[in-house]
Design a protein around this motif. Structure first.
Motif, PDB file in Angstrom:
ATOM      1  N   CYS A 141      -3.896   5.035   4.366  1.00  0.00           N
ATOM      2  CA  CYS A 141      -4.073   3.609   3.369  1.00  0.00           C
ATOM      3  C   CYS A 141      -4.536   4.283   2.047  1.00  0.00           C
ATOM      4  O   CYS A 141      -5.052   5.149   2.184  1.00  0.00           O
ATOM      5  CB  CYS A 141      -4.692   2.602   3.989  1.00  0.00           C
ATOM      6  SG  CYS A 141      -6.351   2.892   4.377  1.00  0.00           S
ATOM      7  N   GLU A 142      -4.596   3.351   1.007  1.00  0.00           N
ATOM      8  CA  GLU A 142      -5.234   3.726  -0.097  1.00  0.00           C
ATOM      9  C   GLU A 142      -6.639   3.808  -0.238  1.00  0.00           C
ATOM     10  O   GLU A 142      -7.286   4.569  -0.862  1.00  0.00           O
ATOM     11  CB  GLU A 142      -4.667   2.618  -1.214  1.00  0.00           C
ATOM     12  CG  GLU A 142      -3.489   2.624  -1.494  1.00  0.00           C
ATOM     13  CD  GLU A 142      -2.758   3.731  -2.286  1.00  0.00           C
ATOM     14  OE1 GLU A 142      -3.549   4.662  -2.781  1.00  0.00           O
ATOM     15  OE2 GLU A 142      -1.603   3.992  -2.615  1.00  0.00           O
ATOM     16  N   LYS A 143      -7.422   2.814   0.649  1.00  0.00           N
ATOM     17  CA  LYS A 143      -8.595   3.134   0.645  1.00  0.00           C
ATOM     18  C   LYS A 143      -9.289   3.917   1.386  1.00  0.00           C
ATOM     19  O   LYS A 143      -8.749   4.642   2.332  1.00  0.00           O
ATOM     20  CB  LYS A 143      -9.325   1.690   1.000  1.00  0.00           C
ATOM     21  CG  LYS A 143      -8.904   0.359   0.183  1.00  0.00           C
ATOM     22  CD  LYS A 143      -9.400  -0.970   0.689  1.00  0.00           C
ATOM     23  CE  LYS A 143     -10.989  -1.013   0.540  1.00  0.00           C
ATOM     24  NZ  LYS A 143     -11.334  -0.802  -0.886  1.00  0.00           N
TER      25      LYS A 143
ATOM     26  N   ASP B  62       0.691  -1.060   0.033  1.00  0.00           N
ATOM     27  CA  ASP B  62      -0.187  -0.127  -0.076  1.00  0.00           C
ATOM     28  C   ASP B  62       0.758   1.392  -0.076  1.00  0.00           C
ATOM     29  O   ASP B  62       1.729   1.497   0.800  1.00  0.00           O
ATOM     30  CB  ASP B  62      -0.956   0.123   1.236  1.00  0.00           C
ATOM     31  CG  ASP B  62      -1.852   0.982   1.413  1.00  0.00           C
ATOM     32  OD1 ASP B  62      -1.636   2.282   1.063  1.00  0.00           O
ATOM     33  OD2 ASP B  62      -3.193   0.858   1.652  1.00  0.00           O
TER      34      ASP B  62
END
Length: 478
Positions: free
Chosen positions: A402-404, A347
């Protein structure tokens, strides 16, 4: 926001006003700046906040940045009532306040000579995905106002220190004539004790908790019944003391522990070395992935299905299903009862988050608005980078964990004045370690980061009240 560096004790985060001349705004502190001081170490332009035990009064007259306790309101007349969670309807807990005055160049003008942002949060982790579970209130005042002197306040007096606990509580509960605050959490309240008519509360829960822990021993005219209750409690001995101690513990749990938010400038040298290492590893991984053929990628997938490679944790489970579940944050328990976790792709946002925070792991706030913070002295600003700033740096927006769950600043609701809101600061997950939260409790407070967006022009007449801004909570994928 001015640096309250532990290396330079003359600098306090009080920004506009303090007992020391060096803490005044840039336009008034020029004569106090010592050119011989060594401020040559390059800084990143981001300011970091750390939670420390307070060594000075965190009251309104000193314009503090603080965590927990009761809010030190800026506008003492138009204080808001208790904000509530948009999902569960419970009263939100006061989390922190950040004293962040804005100059005219930063869009604030004289109307934001004093400026504080107050953050309230729901204690239920399940609510934090809903807008309105974290709320931010902005208050600002010009230098000449109805509440504070235009000159820095004097140091705390001995008379102030000598005030009794009851006198301090009375001052805190009525900061301005006709304004009454909850004895427990410090928000504006209209409900009062039916016996003494002196103690005010925002809700039944706070009144009950305060009564059992303290008010029953001091309530009533002339304190007659209070003295009687105290005598009866002492007569009951150890059992009564234990009961009262439990009541005190329940009362203290209604508010977060109080800390001063101490500010330091982030040094460029602290982040460059760690980030360069992370970047090299990520670049190496991407090169390996791009050079792999389709058959090699298929072979890697096969490793998920056998007990020979990345292992038997997911033997017999379709690799696509595993990765899809991980990507959706469902976790391995939804697709297998095996104990081992499946490997996941790196990530990049999390790696960057680690790289930029590793040098200062105790930071609880990152302040990096579009207008950069002062660089060396109080009157030298960092020029904005000609290229697009990176996340976590001035002008680059939030440092996502994080990406999400990331959002685009363009989707943030506009201010009521019609102007866009821009990122100003974020609250880091490290703060959770200082809030006395029991992680074993069901649905206890937990988050990734909390990003705060404010009006780009810091609009509004601060004498009329408080203005709501926008907060977004990013949760960690599980």
């Amino acid at each position: 926001w001015l640096p309250n560096s532990r290396q330079h004790p003359s600098c306090r985060v009080g920004g506009g006003m303090s007992e020391e001349p060096a803490t005044q705004r840039p336009d008034t502190a020029e004569d106090d700046y010592d050119e011989d001081e060594d401020y040559d170490e390059e800084v990143s332009g981001t300011l970091l906040g750390f939670a420390e035990e307070p060594n000075r009064p965190l009251t309104s007259r000193y314009f503090p940045s603080k965590i927990g306790g009761k809010p030190a309101w800026l506008n003492l007349r138009n204080i808001p009532t208790a904000p509530k969670c948009a999902k569960c309807g419970q009263i939100l807990s006061f989390l922190m306040q950040v004293y962040a005055p804005r100059s005219e160049e930063q869009g604030g003008g004289d109307g934001a000579f004093h400026r504080t942002l107050f953050v309230f949060i729901c204690r239920k982790a399940s609510c934090l995905a809903t807008a309105g579970s974290v709320r931010v209130l902005r208050s600002q005042l010009p230098r000449v106002n109805n509440f504070y002197s235009s000159e820095p306040p004097p140091p705390p007096s001995k008379e102030e220190d000598a005030l009794t606990k009851e006198e301090k509580a009375k001052l805190e509960s009525m900061p301005f004539k006709g304004v009454h605050l909850c004895r427990v959490c410090g928000v504006k309240s209209a409900t009062r004790c039916g016996r003494c008519h002196m103690a005010y509360y925002c809700c039944r829960e706070h009144q009950t908790a305060h009564w059992k822990a303290e008010h029953k021993y001091t309530c009533s005219p002339a304190n007659a019944n209070g003295e009687k209750a105290e005598a009866e409690a002492k007569a009951k001995g150890r059992s009564a003391r234990r009961t009262r101690q439990k009541a005190w513990d329940r009362l203290k749990a209604l508010v977060f522990p109080e800390y001063e938010l101490v500010i330091e400038e982030e040094l460029q040298a602290d982040i460059e070395e760690d980030y360069s290492k992370e970047k090299k590893l990520l670049d190496k991984y991407e090169q390996e992935q791009s050079s792999m053929s389709k058959s090699e990628r298929d072979k890697e997938d096969q490793a998920f299905r056998t007990d020979k490679g990345l292992a038997g944790a997911f033997a017999g489970v379709d690799a696509a299903a595993v990765r899809q579940a991980i990507a959706k944050g469902k976790g391995k328990d939804k697709i297998t009862d095996k104990k081992a976790a499946a490997p996941d792709a790196p990530d990049r946002s999390f790696d960057r988050f680690q790289a930029l925070t590793r040098a200062n792991p105790e930071q609880v706030v990152r302040y990096s608005p579009a207008q950069a913070a002062p660089k060396k002295a109080h009157n030298v600003a960092i020029p904005l980078a000609p290229t697009k700033p990176k996340p976590g740096t001035p002008g680059g927006g939030a440092l996502w964990i994080c990406e999400k769950g990331q959002i685009d600043e363009k989707t943030v609701p506009k201010c009521v004045c019609g102007r866009k809101r821009t990122f100003e600061f974020q609250i880091m997950p490290q703060l959770l370690n200082s809030l006395n939260i029991d992680p074993s409790e069901q649905d206890s407070l937990d988050y990734g980061i909390i990003a705060v967006y404010t009006c780009s022009k810091s609009c509004g007449d601060g004498d009329k009240g408080y203005f709501e801004e926008h907060a977004y909570c990013q949760q960690l994928s599980k």
